[in-house]
Design a protein around this motif. Structure first.
Motif, PDB file in Angstrom:
ATOM      1  N   TYR A  67      -6.678   2.024 -10.567  1.00 63.86           N
ATOM      2  CA  TYR A  67      -6.043   1.261  -9.476  1.00 63.86           C
ATOM      3  C   TYR A  67      -7.079   0.592  -8.591  1.00 63.86           C
ATOM      4  CZ  TYR A  67      -3.779   0.439  -4.976  1.00 63.86           C
ATOM      5  OH  TYR A  67      -3.357  -0.136  -3.799  1.00 63.86           O
ATOM      6  N   ALA A  68      -8.051   1.356  -8.082  1.00 64.94           N
ATOM      7  CA  ALA A  68      -9.057   0.785  -7.193  1.00 64.94           C
ATOM      8  C   ALA A  68      -9.891  -0.268  -7.911  1.00 64.94           C
ATOM      9  CB  ALA A  68      -9.971   1.889  -6.652  1.00 64.94           C
ATOM     10  N   GLY A  69     -10.185  -0.038  -9.190  1.00 68.91           N
ATOM     11  CA  GLY A  69     -10.971  -1.006  -9.941  1.00 68.91           C
ATOM     12  C   GLY A  69     -10.261  -2.338 -10.096  1.00 68.91           C
ATOM     13  N   VAL A  70      -8.976  -2.298 -10.405  1.00 68.12           N
ATOM     14  CA  VAL A  70      -8.223  -3.543 -10.594  1.00 68.12           C
ATOM     15  C   VAL A  70      -8.044  -4.270  -9.261  1.00 68.12           C
ATOM     16  CG1 VAL A  70      -6.023  -4.537 -11.335  1.00 68.12           C
ATOM     17  CG2 VAL A  70      -7.063  -2.683 -12.659  1.00 68.12           C
TER      18      VAL A  70
ATOM     19  N   THR B 215       0.826  -1.205   0.000  1.00 69.64           N
ATOM     20  CA  THR B 215       0.000   0.000   0.000  1.00 69.64           C
ATOM     21  C   THR B 215       0.859   1.253   0.000  1.00 69.64           C
ATOM     22  OG1 THR B 215      -1.735  -1.197   1.195  1.00 69.64           O
ATOM     23  CG2 THR B 215      -1.892   1.195   1.154  1.00 69.64           C
ATOM     24  N   ALA B 216       1.970   1.230   0.734  1.00 69.98           N
ATOM     25  CA  ALA B 216       2.876   2.384   0.737  1.00 69.98           C
ATOM     26  C   ALA B 216       3.423   2.649  -0.660  1.00 69.98           C
ATOM     27  CB  ALA B 216       4.012   2.159   1.725  1.00 69.98           C
ATOM     28  N   LEU B 217       3.895   1.603  -1.322  1.00 72.36           N
ATOM     29  CA  LEU B 217       4.445   1.769  -2.668  1.00 72.36           C
ATOM     30  C   LEU B 217       3.364   2.215  -3.646  1.00 72.36           C
ATOM     31  CD1 LEU B 217       6.657  -1.442  -2.709  1.00 72.36           C
ATOM     32  CD2 LEU B 217       7.492   0.924  -2.619  1.00 72.36           C
TER      33      LEU B 217
ATOM     34  N   LEU C 129      -7.665  -4.400   1.355  1.00 72.52           N
ATOM     35  CA  LEU C 129      -7.033  -3.382   2.198  1.00 72.52           C
ATOM     36  C   LEU C 129      -6.281  -2.319   1.395  1.00 72.52           C
ATOM     37  CD1 LEU C 129      -6.731  -2.787   5.260  1.00 72.52           C
ATOM     38  CD2 LEU C 129      -4.587  -4.077   5.188  1.00 72.52           C
ATOM     39  N   PRO C 130      -5.567  -2.681   0.310  1.00 74.60           N
ATOM     40  CA  PRO C 130      -4.854  -1.635  -0.442  1.00 74.60           C
ATOM     41  C   PRO C 130      -5.762  -0.734  -1.278  1.00 74.60           C
ATOM     42  CG  PRO C 130      -3.809  -3.794  -0.734  1.00 74.60           C
ATOM     43  CD  PRO C 130      -5.150  -4.034  -0.120  1.00 74.60           C
ATOM     44  N   ALA C 131      -7.051  -1.037  -1.391  1.00 71.42           N
ATOM     45  CA  ALA C 131      -7.939  -0.263  -2.266  1.00 71.42           C
ATOM     46  C   ALA C 131      -8.401   1.019  -1.581  1.00 71.42           C
ATOM     47  CB  ALA C 131      -9.136  -1.123  -2.682  1.00 71.42           C
ATOM     48  N   PHE C 132      -7.462   1.812  -1.117  1.00 72.09           N
ATOM     49  CA  PHE C 132      -7.801   2.994  -0.308  1.00 72.09           C
ATOM     50  C   PHE C 132      -8.591   4.067  -1.057  1.00 72.09           C
ATOM     51  CE2 PHE C 132      -3.726   4.009  -2.234  1.00 72.09           C
ATOM     52  CZ  PHE C 132      -3.881   5.334  -2.610  1.00 72.09           C
ATOM     53  N   PRO C 133      -8.515   4.184  -2.413  1.00 71.22           N
ATOM     54  CA  PRO C 133      -9.360   5.211  -3.045  1.00 71.22           C
ATOM     55  C   PRO C 133     -10.856   5.011  -2.779  1.00 71.22           C
ATOM     56  CG  PRO C 133      -7.624   4.560  -4.560  1.00 71.22           C
ATOM     57  CD  PRO C 133      -7.573   3.601  -3.393  1.00 71.22           C
ATOM     58  N   LEU C 134     -11.265   3.787  -2.447  1.00 70.67           N
ATOM     59  CA  LEU C 134     -12.666   3.557  -2.114  1.00 70.67           C
ATOM     60  C   LEU C 134     -13.075   4.303  -0.846  1.00 70.67           C
ATOM     61  CD1 LEU C 134     -13.007  -0.292  -2.756  1.00 70.67           C
ATOM     62  CD2 LEU C 134     -13.602   1.581  -4.302  1.00 70.67           C
TER      63      LEU C 134
ATOM     64  N   ALA D  20      -2.211  -3.657 -10.570  1.00 71.65           N
ATOM     65  CA  ALA D  20      -3.116  -2.514 -10.445  1.00 71.65           C
ATOM     66  C   ALA D  20      -2.343  -1.196 -10.519  1.00 71.65           C
ATOM     67  CB  ALA D  20      -3.895  -2.596  -9.127  1.00 71.65           C
ATOM     68  N   VAL D  21      -1.171  -1.156  -9.910  1.00 69.20           N
ATOM     69  CA  VAL D  21      -0.354   0.057  -9.951  1.00 69.20           C
ATOM     70  C   VAL D  21       0.176   0.274 -11.360  1.00 69.20           C
ATOM     71  CG1 VAL D  21       1.488   1.320  -8.807  1.00 69.20           C
ATOM     72  CG2 VAL D  21       0.312  -0.490  -7.571  1.00 69.20           C
TER      73      VAL D  21
END
Length: 397
Positions: free
Chosen positions: A328-331, A163-165, A351-356, A197-198
């Motif tokens: 990113y969030a979609g993938v 998530t940081a990267l 958890l990494p889908a923070f834009p949601l 996703a990135v």
């Protein structure tokens, strides 16, 4: 949409000062989670540190750091669990920590997460502040901290590192730092399969920028009227070329090592009964919950949870989030919900889908400091209790 290459980021010191409330709040939430975990584990006569560093996937990462690749377990049903399924960046960092300190590989995994989690929180703040302002940035970080599976952020897992990267790569895209974005995407691709996703976000933003450049007026000048330097296109192209190298490199290496061709990594995942089936297996899993009354409640909860995730993504689209965040969030969401196995892991995979979290963060920011603090405080207590219960029970597979 504002031209991504023309937005100016604040200086590093200024950015840290602006992020300080978010980072302090994040640290407080995580400290509460660890305290509750320690108390709960003491009651159950378990070691909380072992729960965080030496169970489930954490053990597999530690074995990669210690023994390298090639370790596998054959189950009674014939399935083969190979450690080639685990991407290498976290084990490399665990090995580095162990090499330069007296700490063990498991300790190294905990140290990496201990450092990566606030780095991820800062990256989430940077993205949210850039798009919606400082208050929304603080609220986004706090909402990420109080997620029900937030305790994973403190485990020797790769979620915090990834998530940081991802967050900083997205921020680099939003502020026109294409080479930085591509480099961080490369590293994200060495961390988890969802690093795709990135890569997709960097490429989507890059292609959109090239299309705008060829559109005519944007070719010579940016959205702010400033003359565009020819080097911008070169740096953008370089960033796009760098982005997929991590994920592609590891997948191709696994295929070569296993002698199963360029996509041999998919065979490794198949040994774990994991794959991408468009969500069919998950739908069957949910449907089976409705065959009896007690489990029907869990099934209803799953339906509501999936519906909430999909609804949040729709809101993100309607609110006009920047293209790289939507991609990113979609993938991330599609890969999490449409994986064919490990259904209990789906909250962790999301958890990494923070834009949601940006739509609810905007709403929370409008409540005012006192009411938003009460909401976050209640969620933090609930999250801490759930995390302690979870790790002392079945835990994240």
């Amino acid at each position: 949409m504002t031209d991504l290459a023309t937005r100016v980021a604040p200086t590093r010191a200024g950015a840290l000062r602006r992020a300080a409330p978010a980072l302090l709040g994040y640290a407080a939430v995580r400290a509460l989670g660890l305290l509750v975990l320690a108390l709960w584990s003491a009651v159950r006569d378990k070691d909380p540190y072992t729960l965080l560093t030496a169970r489930w996937d954490a053990l597999w990462y530690t074995r990669v750091a210690e023994l390298g690749y090639g370790y596998e377990v054959q189950l009674a049903n014939g399935d083969v669990h190979s450690n080639l399924a685990f991407f290498p960046l976290l084990p490399w960092l665990e090995r580095l920590v162990a090499a330069v300190s007296p700490l063990s590989y498991a300790d190294g995994g905990f140290v990496v997460s201990l450092l990566a989690a606030p780095a991820a929180a800062w990256g989430i703040f940077a993205v949210a502040e850039h798009v919606y302002g400082r208050r929304a940035g603080v609220c986004a970080v706090l909402l990420w901290a109080v997620l029900p599976v937030g305790i994973v952020q403190s485990m020797a897992y790769s979620e915090s590192l990834f998530t940081a990267l991802a967050a900083w790569s997205l921020y680099a895209v939003l502020t026109g730092r294409w080479v930085t974005a591509g480099t961080l995407a490369l590293l994200a691709g060495l961390t988890r399969p969802v690093g795709l996703a990135v890569v997709a976000a960097v490429w989507a933003a890059g292609v959109a920028a090239f299309v705008r450049d060829r559109g005519g007026a944007g070719e010579a000048r940016g959205a702010d009227g400033a003359t565009r330097l020819p080097g911008v296109s070169v740096r953008r192209a370089l960033g796009m070329l760098l982005a997929p190298l991590g994920a592609a490199g590891y997948v191709l290496w696994v295929g070569h090592r296993t002698d199963k061709g360029p996509l041999g990594y998919l065979d490794v995942q198949a040994g774990w009964r994991n794959g991408f089936d468009g969500g069919y297996a998950f739908a069957v899993f949910v449907a089976e919950k409705f065959t009896s009354f007690p489990s029907a409640l869990a099934g209803a909860g799953l339906v509501v949870g999936v519906g909430l995730v999909v609804w949040l993504y729709v809101v993100c689209v309607r609110q006009g989030q920047p293209l790289p965040l939507l991609v990113y969030a979609g993938v991330v969401t599609a890969l999490a919900l449409c994986a064919s196995s490990y259904f209990g892991s789906k909250p962790r995979l999301l958890l990494p889908a923070f834009p949601l979290l940006l739509p609810p963060a905007r709403s929370l920011a409008r409540l005012g400091t006192r009411r938003s603090a009460l909401v976050v405080g209640a969620l933090a207590v609930a999250s801490a209790g759930y995390g302690a219960f979870w790790l002392n029970g079945s835990g994240p597979p």
